[in-house]
Design an enzyme around this catalytic site. Structure first.
Site, short mmCIF file in Angstrom:
data_model
loop_
_atom_site.label_atom_id
_atom_site.label_comp_id
_atom_site.label_asym_id
_atom_site.label_seq_id
_atom_site.Cartn_x
_atom_site.Cartn_y
_atom_site.Cartn_z
N HIS A 34 0.87 -1.18 0.00
CA HIS A 34 0.00 0.00 0.00
C HIS A 34 0.91 1.24 0.00
CE1 HIS A 34 1.10 0.13 4.19
NE2 HIS A 34 0.56 -1.07 4.39
N HIS A 37 4.02 1.36 2.30
CA HIS A 37 5.21 0.66 1.80
C HIS A 37 5.91 1.52 0.72
CE1 HIS A 37 2.72 -3.02 2.98
NE2 HIS A 37 3.82 -3.16 3.68
N ASP A 150 5.18 0.10 12.90
CA ASP A 150 5.62 -1.03 13.74
C ASP A 150 6.75 -0.53 14.63
OD1 ASP A 150 4.26 -3.65 12.40
OD2 ASP A 150 4.70 -2.14 10.89
N VAL A 176 1.91 6.30 7.30
CA VAL A 176 1.04 6.82 6.23
C VAL A 176 -0.38 6.38 6.56
CG1 VAL A 176 0.55 6.81 3.76
CG2 VAL A 176 2.93 6.70 4.58
N SER A 185 -2.47 -0.49 6.34
CA SER A 185 -1.97 -1.80 6.75
C SER A 185 -2.43 -2.83 5.74
CB SER A 185 -2.54 -2.14 8.13
OG SER A 185 -2.39 -3.52 8.38
P1 AMP Z 1 4.73 -5.27 6.51
O1 AMP Z 1 4.60 -5.60 5.05
O2 AMP Z 1 3.42 -5.03 7.20
O3 AMP Z 1 5.65 -6.21 7.24
O4 AMP Z 1 5.46 -3.88 6.56
C1 AMP Z 1 6.67 -3.66 5.90
C2 AMP Z 1 7.22 -2.34 6.35
O5 AMP Z 1 6.30 -1.30 5.99
C3 AMP Z 1 7.40 -2.25 7.88
O6 AMP Z 1 8.61 -1.59 8.16
C4 AMP Z 1 6.21 -1.44 8.30
O7 AMP Z 1 6.42 -0.71 9.49
C5 AMP Z 1 6.03 -0.51 7.12
N1 AMP Z 1 4.66 0.01 7.09
C6 AMP Z 1 3.52 -0.73 7.15
N2 AMP Z 1 2.44 0.09 7.16
C7 AMP Z 1 2.91 1.35 7.11
C8 AMP Z 1 2.29 2.63 7.11
N3 AMP Z 1 0.98 2.77 7.17
N4 AMP Z 1 3.09 3.72 7.06
C9 AMP Z 1 4.45 3.58 7.03
N5 AMP Z 1 5.09 2.40 7.01
C10 AMP Z 1 4.33 1.31 7.07
#
Ligand code: AMP
Length: 279
Positions: A34, A37, A150, A176, A185
């Site tokens: 999203h 990322h 996170d 974001v 998310s």
């Molecule tokens: P994930 O795919 O959920 O493991 O997230 C991958 C990376 O993207 C992690 O470092 C998360 O903290 C970051 N991330 C996920 N959601 C957001 C968001 N809404 N805003 C900023 N970074 C994010």
């Protein structure tokens, strides 16, 4: 954009780049990408010659089988999104590539991985540390990018990199949000539109808690009010709301610019987290 499923050709590609003195940024993700990322990719592109995005739903960090099975997987759409923001390479390995055999390694981060997420997701941060160590070793980036969403994970990874002497600069990118305020998310994809509205209760709770704390209310009173607010909604369950020190995440009774509010809970069977700095 290059796409790799295997470690060996990815290493060869990166070695060629390193020989040309090019710098490498790594953005580890679990896919179902999203705009949050994509902000990490943009941050990496600004500071590095080459950006690698890993897409891997890491089984060892899931303590709940149902959560792992239901985690959204949208590789084709992810590839399309990454190509629009100038990502240079994707690493999307299989489980067999990442875990030739079941790992017996376990990480212990002292109090940091026992509280908050660690309390409700036992073993989660050990799995995160394992996969991030593997990714750091495979890619050997100059810099790696993570989201503030996170927050505790970032602290765990910072400790990991510090103690294991990874020569990698870490960056944390602000959360974001959707125009509504909902933190973006991958798990939001599992929510119906009415449930997305319900999920906003966590962000609204953070805003309410911040305001009440700044007015001088006690953390105990604020926790009660947040629980009432969340659980007034059907199918919403609060797991925790905590005011914590931004350095070590130890719960704090006193508000300061060095504290952060963290929240976690469920809408139906989808678990969501969010946080808000008190600065
Ligand atoms: P994930 O795919 O959920 O493991 O997230 C991958 C990376 O993207 C992690 O470092 C998360 O903290 C970051 N991330 C996920 N959601 C957001 C968001 N809404 N805003 C900023 N970074 C994010």
């Amino acid at each position: 954009m290059e796409i790799f499923n295997e470690i060996k050709p990815l290493r060869a590609y990166l070695n060629t780049l390193r020989r040309q003195q090019l710098t490498i940024g790594l953005v580890p993700t679990m896919g179902a990408l999203h705009h949050g990322h994509l902000e990490l990719i943009r941050a990496s592109r600004k500071e590095n010659d080459v950006t690698v995005c890993s897409i891997y739903v890491n089984p060892t960090q899931f303590n709940n089988k149902n959560d792992l099975e239901k985690y959204p997987r949208t590789l084709d759409a992810d590839i399309a999104q990454l190509s629009t923001v100038g990502c240079d390479a994707i690493f999307a390995p299989t489980n067999l590539e990442m875990y030739k055999k079941a790992s017996e390694l376990r990480f212990d981060f002292g109090s940091l991985d026992k509280i908050l997420e660690g309390e409700f997701r036992p073993g989660h941060f050990s799995g995160v540390a394992l996969v991030v160590s593997k990714l750091f070793n495979i890619v050997q980036p100059n810099r790696a990018y993570f989201g503030q969403k996170d927050f505790q994970q970032y602290k765990v990874i910072a400790k990991l990199a510090d103690e294991l002497l990874f020569d990698i600069e870490l960056s944390s990118v602000p959360i974001v949000r959707e125009p509504t305020g909902l933190a973006m998310s991958s798990r939001n994809q599992r929510l119906s539109e009415p449930d997305k509205l319900k999920a906003l209760v966590f962000y609204h709770s953070l805003l309410m808690a911040k305001e009440l704390l700044l007015k001088g209310e006690s953390t105990a009173a604020v926790k009660v009010k947040v629980k009432e607010k969340c659980e007034a909604l059907p199918n919403v369950k609060l797991e925790y709301i905590e005011l914590a020190d931004t350095e070590n995440l130890i719960p704090s009774q006193n508000v300061s610019s060095k504290t952060i509010l963290l929240i976690a809970g469920y809408v139906g069977e989808v678990r969501l987290i969010d946080n808000l700095l008190m600065e």
